[in-house]
Design an enzyme around this catalytic site. Sequence first.
Site, mmCIF file in Angstrom:
data_model
loop_
_atom_site.group_PDB
_atom_site.id
_atom_site.type_symbol
_atom_site.label_atom_id
_atom_site.label_comp_id
_atom_site.label_asym_id
_atom_site.label_seq_id
_atom_site.Cartn_x
_atom_site.Cartn_y
_atom_site.Cartn_z
ATOM 1 N N TYR A 17 0.243 0.417 10.934
ATOM 2 C CA TYR A 17 0.044 -0.817 10.163
ATOM 3 C C TYR A 17 1.372 -1.199 9.530
ATOM 4 O O TYR A 17 2.042 -0.349 8.925
ATOM 5 C CB TYR A 17 -0.999 -0.565 9.072
ATOM 6 N N ASP B 253 9.609 1.563 10.026
ATOM 7 C CA ASP B 253 8.860 1.027 8.891
ATOM 8 C C ASP B 253 8.638 2.188 7.916
ATOM 9 O O ASP B 253 7.710 2.981 8.090
ATOM 10 C CB ASP B 253 7.530 0.431 9.369
ATOM 11 N N LYS C 105 6.675 -0.327 -1.789
ATOM 12 C CA LYS C 105 6.005 0.699 -2.589
ATOM 13 C C LYS C 105 6.931 1.384 -3.608
ATOM 14 O O LYS C 105 7.287 0.780 -4.633
ATOM 15 C CB LYS C 105 5.329 1.718 -1.661
HETATM 16 P P1 KE4 Z 1 2.301 -4.474 1.680
HETATM 17 O O1 KE4 Z 1 2.442 -5.863 2.266
HETATM 18 O O2 KE4 Z 1 0.842 -4.087 1.439
HETATM 19 O O3 KE4 Z 1 3.193 -4.265 0.442
HETATM 20 O O4 KE4 Z 1 2.907 -3.436 2.752
HETATM 21 C C1 KE4 Z 1 2.386 -3.445 4.057
HETATM 22 C C2 KE4 Z 1 2.691 -2.107 4.706
HETATM 23 C C3 KE4 Z 1 3.719 -2.036 5.621
HETATM 24 N N1 KE4 Z 1 4.045 -0.866 6.225
HETATM 25 C C4 KE4 Z 1 3.379 0.272 5.928
HETATM 26 C C5 KE4 Z 1 3.768 1.548 6.597
HETATM 27 C C6 KE4 Z 1 2.313 0.264 4.973
HETATM 28 O O5 KE4 Z 1 1.659 1.413 4.691
HETATM 29 C C7 KE4 Z 1 1.965 -0.951 4.358
HETATM 30 C C8 KE4 Z 1 0.824 -1.056 3.375
HETATM 31 N N2 KE4 Z 1 0.051 0.136 3.181
HETATM 32 C C9 KE4 Z 1 -1.336 -0.055 2.826
HETATM 33 C C10 KE4 Z 1 -1.951 1.331 2.615
HETATM 34 N N3 KE4 Z 1 -2.284 1.948 3.829
HETATM 35 C C11 KE4 Z 1 -1.493 -0.927 1.626
HETATM 36 C C12 KE4 Z 1 -2.847 -0.842 0.969
HETATM 37 C C13 KE4 Z 1 -3.541 -2.177 1.024
HETATM 38 O O6 KE4 Z 1 -3.461 -2.875 2.066
HETATM 39 O O7 KE4 Z 1 -4.203 -2.500 0.001
#
Ligand code: KE4
Length: 429
Positions: free
Chosen positions: A145, A240, A268
Amino acid sequence: MMSRTQSELLFAEALRCIPGGVNSPVRAFRAVGGQPFFTARAFGARLEDVDGNVYIDYVGTWGPAILGHAFPKIIRAVQEAAGRGTSFGTPNPLEMRLAKWVLESVPSIQKIRFCNSGTEATMSAVRLARGFTGRDKIIKFDGCYHGHSDSLLVKAGSGALTLGYPDSAGVPAAFTQHTIVLPFNDEAAVRAAFEANPDQIAGIILEPVPGNAGLYLPKPGYLDFLRRMTAENRALLIFDEVMTGFRLARGGAQQIYHITPDLSCFGKIIGGGLPVGAFGGRAEIMDCLAPIGPVYQAGTLSGNPLAMAAGIAALEELASGEVYQHLEELGAALEAGMRDAAKSAGVPVQFQRAGSMFCGYFTETPVWNVSDAMRSDRQRFARYFHGMLERGIYLAPSQFEAGFISAAHTMQDIEKTVSAAAEAMKAAA
Ligand code: KE4
């Protein structure tokens, strides 16, 4: 049974004004049943909900809270910065300081651009890779993801996998026709993709340690293989590290696996809990970005002083490396305890870990990709999740999410967690 009356009232109200009652789908407990609790405050390794229930927290706001919640130095930094204004819309000294922390910590980063989320970071990195190479196609891996930008929301992990539609509605086929999705840990599939698309692939984007289908590891040599394949085909390797960056080590997964990607994405932890994303890498690539290059990318609140102040405070605390030693001790104790708990409960659990990231899959066999992960018993996981919650342990509300240990967790917390798990695994059998 814990009382969650106030959370229930709030959730009923939230459902009337926010889709699903949440601002991010995975928070809705849809994969495990029941309703989410509403957090009143977070401190150290704890969350306290609006009904006064206190939980040992292993979600850590999905990764940022590596130092624990309300870490005093971060709070002070944000308070001080706020007194000077919350956003300037001009360059400011703090973005320079955070940039230097990242460049010092991650040798592959020669230049960096801040944005406001991991989604923005990966979306921009993909656009940059396409602009730099003049090629359109991108390889991603199923179960990984990278946020919710259209061209990457294909066979995605995290909430998309949890809710069972990894290919989102609303994304025209034309937007994903250049996205090649391959199984992770499968070298032949990558070779075949490059052979079938000569000189057309701009890059490969991956989570070097996938944490959005639970947690599984790259097979020995796999990341080196991807580095070689991208170099040989003049494609870019994009790590990523939104989740693994400053989590697995100060230099992220690329430090652990000794890989030099062409571009890396962060989020994060580098925001200390405030909205920050970033992408960076080789200067010749980054200099293709506006205003000096033809690849456009922008953001009103990019580099805003509050988020920068929080990120600087977090990275300063992580700089010595002591935190990572403590996290490794806690992680090893949790892993050993969880394996014993599963054995004593007579329940097949694959407990997988990378530093302070972990996942317990309810399945008989090791998990190396999302197909393996899909074999886990999600109903049993749901019963286990609620059993742990009732015992005061908050795990990620989905089998397809990683858990996170923070520097605020103690060995006593780990012991409490393991003994709760032994009971909850047995009860969930
Ligand atoms: P954000 O757009 O949510 O800040 O980041 C996206 C993203 C990109 N790359 C990786 C490896 C990530 O884990 C994420 C976001 N992680 C999820 C948790 N698995 C965010 C939690 C959520 O969607 O509420």
